[in-house]
Write an enzyme that holds these catalytic residues in place. Sequence first.
Site, PDB file in Angstrom:
ATOM      1  N   PHE A   1     -19.343  46.103  17.400  1.00 37.36           N
ATOM      2  CA  PHE A   1     -20.373  45.798  16.405  1.00 37.36           C
ATOM      3  C   PHE A   1     -21.309  44.749  16.972  1.00 37.36           C
ATOM      4  O   PHE A   1     -20.884  43.901  17.747  1.00 37.36           O
ATOM      5  CB  PHE A   1     -19.737  45.237  15.131  1.00 37.36           C
ATOM      6  CG  PHE A   1     -18.852  46.194  14.421  1.00 37.36           C
ATOM      7  CD1 PHE A   1     -19.332  47.417  13.999  1.00 37.36           C
ATOM      8  CD2 PHE A   1     -17.537  45.871  14.166  1.00 37.36           C
ATOM      9  CE1 PHE A   1     -18.508  48.307  13.327  1.00 37.36           C
ATOM     10  CE2 PHE A   1     -16.707  46.749  13.497  1.00 37.36           C
ATOM     11  CZ  PHE A   1     -17.191  47.970  13.073  1.00 37.36           C
ATOM     12  N   GLU A   2     -22.538  44.777  16.510  1.00 30.14           N
ATOM     13  CA  GLU A   2     -23.493  43.801  17.044  1.00 30.14           C
ATOM     14  C   GLU A   2     -23.045  42.378  16.740  1.00 30.14           C
ATOM     15  O   GLU A   2     -23.357  41.463  17.465  1.00 30.14           O
ATOM     16  CB  GLU A   2     -24.892  44.060  16.508  1.00 30.14           C
ATOM     17  CG  GLU A   2     -25.000  43.951  15.007  1.00 30.14           C
ATOM     18  CD  GLU A   2     -26.417  44.207  14.534  1.00 30.14           C
ATOM     19  OE1 GLU A   2     -26.757  45.381  14.375  1.00 30.14           O
ATOM     20  OE2 GLU A   2     -27.156  43.245  14.324  1.00 30.14           O
ATOM     21  N   VAL A   3     -22.343  42.166  15.657  1.00 33.49           N
ATOM     22  CA  VAL A   3     -21.832  40.827  15.360  1.00 33.49           C
ATOM     23  C   VAL A   3     -20.365  40.963  15.005  1.00 33.49           C
ATOM     24  O   VAL A   3     -19.941  40.533  13.946  1.00 33.49           O
ATOM     25  CB  VAL A   3     -22.493  40.187  14.130  1.00 33.49           C
ATOM     26  CG1 VAL A   3     -22.387  38.690  14.222  1.00 33.49           C
ATOM     27  CG2 VAL A   3     -23.889  40.656  13.933  1.00 33.49           C
TER      28      VAL A   3
ATOM     29  N   HIS B   1     -32.099  40.992  16.719  1.00 31.92           N
ATOM     30  CA  HIS B   1     -30.925  40.122  16.689  1.00 31.92           C
ATOM     31  C   HIS B   1     -30.698  39.452  18.047  1.00 31.92           C
ATOM     32  O   HIS B   1     -30.482  38.247  18.152  1.00 31.92           O
ATOM     33  CB  HIS B   1     -29.727  40.991  16.321  1.00 31.92           C
ATOM     34  CG  HIS B   1     -28.652  40.234  15.655  1.00 31.92           C
ATOM     35  ND1 HIS B   1     -27.514  40.809  15.200  1.00 31.92           N
ATOM     36  CD2 HIS B   1     -28.542  38.931  15.360  1.00 31.92           C
ATOM     37  CE1 HIS B   1     -26.755  39.889  14.653  1.00 31.92           C
ATOM     38  NE2 HIS B   1     -27.358  38.754  14.741  1.00 31.92           N
TER      39      HIS B   1
END
Lengths: 256, 317
Positions: free
Chosen positions: A50-52, B121
């Site tokens: 996941f991106e974070v 991001h």
Amino acid sequence: MSDYNPAELTVIMGSRALQDGQIIFAGAGLPLLSAIHAQKMHAPSLAILFEVGGVAPRITSLPRSTNEARSVRRSVATPATIDMMLYLQRGFVDVGFLGGAQIDRHGNINSSCIGTLEKPKVRLPGSGGANDIASSANRVFIISYHEKRRFVEKVDFVTSPGFLEGGQAREKTGLMGGGVEKVITNLGIMEFDKNSRSMTLTAVHPGITEEEVREKTGFELPVAEDLKTTTPPSEEELRSLRALDPEKRYLKAGDF
Amino acid sequence: MPRSYKELREVIENKDRGLREKVMSLTEAIHLIQDGDHVAAGGCHYSRTPMAAIWELIRQKKKDLVYSRSISSTEGDLLLVAEATKHVITSWFSPGVTWGVSRAMRHYIQEKLAIYEEWSHMSLGLRYRAGAMGIPFIPTRVMLGSDLFPRLPELKEMECPYTGEKLALVPALNPNVAILHTQRCDPYGNVQSEGLPFMDQDIAGASDKVIITTERIISNDQVRRSPDRTSIPFFQVDAVVEVPYGCLPHECYGYYEPDFSHMDYYVKLMMGKGPEGVKEYLDQYVYAPESWTDYLEMLKFGDILRATTDGRSVYND
């Protein structure tokens, strides 16, 4: 034939597109469901990033966001956000799995605004990691509900670059990731012509006609000569999927 | 205009970085923030949000802040509607995927009452990292070709002097004050976080001042028993505040999940009435309670218990 709704069909088609052993980046919602489903059905060693979030978690309870505690469950590592994103830039990620408010002929995605950014009709939440994934993943799959207002000739705003104006436009900007490979919807699967980098219908789902897909697409959609029909979801695929979202937060009937 | 490296460095050189106790009240800590400051919040979206610090800065009526965070959730709505900020720098801004697009955010941005400066991001994360590294920019391979690029005048493109490749350059971001929430911190400001680190380490390194709110204050001896767990060292930290349940209704890894019923309640109010709904919420949950503890008492114990049980369950099996 089994009874299924558009969201279930799309998620299962997304699941089938993933292969065992791949490293993928998935967003919350349908892409994540496809990924977990693939792990259960045919790709047990598919690693979700996941991106974070955590690296290769074993998700037991569907998270509402990819950065919450549930998305870390039984991960092998919990890197800082930027380090996770750098795995992507370094080329470790096979597939980036994205959705979007608008998608155009060349696979560009808009998740920033309807109208112009300066005078938006609707200001949307924004890129998050979508731009980064679209820029750097080895290949991108887009998952979406198929309707005219989503599949537009040109997106109002390129949040996440596909093939930009088509042809070699993407490469010319310096982007190194492979760009969009597949667009998976509740009507069919689209891929991109090697030269023009234009979206082409390559498969329809059972009971869907080529005309219906073209009608629900906001641009002239070419159809592949060897247009295929996908195999309908099996009972087992549906049962496995429904168990992942018992509250039907994502798998509700109708559009998604 | 970004501040010069010399100026940024002088701020660090001239502040007390000694190994001393920095424990103070929430009110005192938030006094470190001045009107007009750039305040960066740690955590991401509805995880490890420094909610108590944000709650207090709204109560102290801070104005004209620049607010940055990797992804903004409901706290961003509160800051906009309380008029603490008119300039938000983030990559995604809404309560969460299942709750829809924030009507409060839409109102403020579409009516041009505030700016939402959208970065990807990764590019935002690299900006904090460049800030923490003490360098003016970092090259990257994202943002190229997108429509975000021309909207961000600070973003530049360059040809790599080594390879000739096209690269995007993202400029350093050096906030005035970082507000970060953690699970454990000692009185000197040695931070030990659990779960995802998010961008907290880079934000701490990039900022002039760092305020830590923590679930627990642990002893310095505890820190020294597991120094490998420390993510932010004391010399980067200016204030330590013990605030149990300091993220609610957002989550804190290993301690509690979000209070989903309160989140649902807030989102229903905000989506139903727009900014007016957020004003009602601010009156009831931010301005009226006398302390953070009073605010916690307004939440339902059963909901907090469930959030806590689910949150702690990560250590059960």
